[in-house]
Design a protein around this motif. Structure first.
Motif, mmCIF file in Angstrom:
data_model
loop_
_atom_site.group_PDB
_atom_site.id
_atom_site.type_symbol
_atom_site.label_atom_id
_atom_site.label_comp_id
_atom_site.label_asym_id
_atom_site.label_seq_id
_atom_site.Cartn_x
_atom_site.Cartn_y
_atom_site.Cartn_z
ATOM 1 N N SER A 281 44.720 15.407 9.663
ATOM 2 C CA SER A 281 44.979 15.860 8.295
ATOM 3 C C SER A 281 45.987 17.009 8.310
ATOM 4 O O SER A 281 46.097 17.750 9.288
ATOM 5 C CB SER A 281 43.682 16.303 7.622
ATOM 6 O OG SER A 281 43.209 17.494 8.199
ATOM 7 N N ARG A 282 46.714 17.156 7.226
ATOM 8 C CA ARG A 282 47.722 18.209 7.145
ATOM 9 C C ARG A 282 47.087 19.593 7.243
ATOM 10 O O ARG A 282 47.637 20.492 7.859
ATOM 11 C CB ARG A 282 48.499 18.101 5.843
ATOM 12 C CG ARG A 282 49.435 16.953 5.828
ATOM 13 C CD ARG A 282 50.210 16.943 4.532
ATOM 14 N NE ARG A 282 51.440 16.228 4.764
ATOM 15 C CZ ARG A 282 52.524 16.375 4.068
ATOM 16 N NH1 ARG A 282 52.538 17.217 3.059
ATOM 17 N NH2 ARG A 282 53.593 15.685 4.347
ATOM 18 N N ASP A 283 45.926 19.756 6.619
ATOM 19 C CA ASP A 283 45.254 21.052 6.665
ATOM 20 C C ASP A 283 44.865 21.424 8.090
ATOM 21 O O ASP A 283 45.025 22.569 8.512
ATOM 22 C CB ASP A 283 44.007 21.059 5.773
ATOM 23 C CG ASP A 283 44.351 21.022 4.301
ATOM 24 O OD1 ASP A 283 45.470 21.460 3.945
ATOM 25 O OD2 ASP A 283 43.501 20.570 3.511
ATOM 26 N N ASP B 175 47.994 22.263 10.055
ATOM 27 C CA ASP B 175 48.472 23.583 9.657
ATOM 28 C C ASP B 175 47.616 24.686 10.278
ATOM 29 O O ASP B 175 48.131 25.669 10.809
ATOM 30 C CB ASP B 175 48.461 23.693 8.134
ATOM 31 C CG ASP B 175 49.047 24.995 7.653
ATOM 32 O OD1 ASP B 175 50.178 25.327 8.058
ATOM 33 O OD2 ASP B 175 48.363 25.685 6.860
ATOM 34 N N GLU B 176 46.293 24.492 10.222
ATOM 35 C CA GLU B 176 45.373 25.487 10.798
ATOM 36 C C GLU B 176 45.596 25.639 12.298
ATOM 37 O O GLU B 176 45.659 26.757 12.823
ATOM 38 C CB GLU B 176 43.936 25.059 10.519
ATOM 39 C CG GLU B 176 42.906 25.959 11.150
ATOM 40 C CD GLU B 176 41.488 25.406 11.022
ATOM 41 O OE1 GLU B 176 40.633 25.884 11.791
ATOM 42 O OE2 GLU B 176 41.247 24.514 10.198
#
Length: 87
Positions: A63-65, A68-69
């Motif tokens: 997932s993008r989140d 990013d994290e």
């Protein structure tokens, strides 16, 4: 003979309460068991969380989140209007 019987009764009564397998030891074992069960519950929750994250990483569609994290954590990069809160 009654004195010997009385002494045996006192001896066994004492060990019923104070002995290695007596009621005091039973209470201590139960308290320790409760502590271990609490620790097991916390570890099981952490395991489930890590398992969930591992599945997200393995299925090939991250997932993008999460991406990013992970990138921010590895690179230490934050935006000018962002705030980092660490546990």
């Amino acid at each position: 003979m009654p004195v010997l019987t009385g002494l045996c009764l006192v001896y066994f009564s004492h060990h019923t309460v104070q002995g290695d397998y007596g009621t005091d030891a039973y209470v201590q074992h139960q308290e320790h068991l409760d502590t271990l069960r609490t620790e097991l519950a916390a570890l099981s929750a952490r395991h489930a969380e890590l398992e969930k994250r591992a599945v997200q990483l393995q299925d090939g569609t991250i997932s993008r989140d999460m991406l990013d994290e992970m990138a921010r954590r590895q690179l230490g990069v934050i935006g000018p209007n962002e705030l980092i809160i660490r546990p």
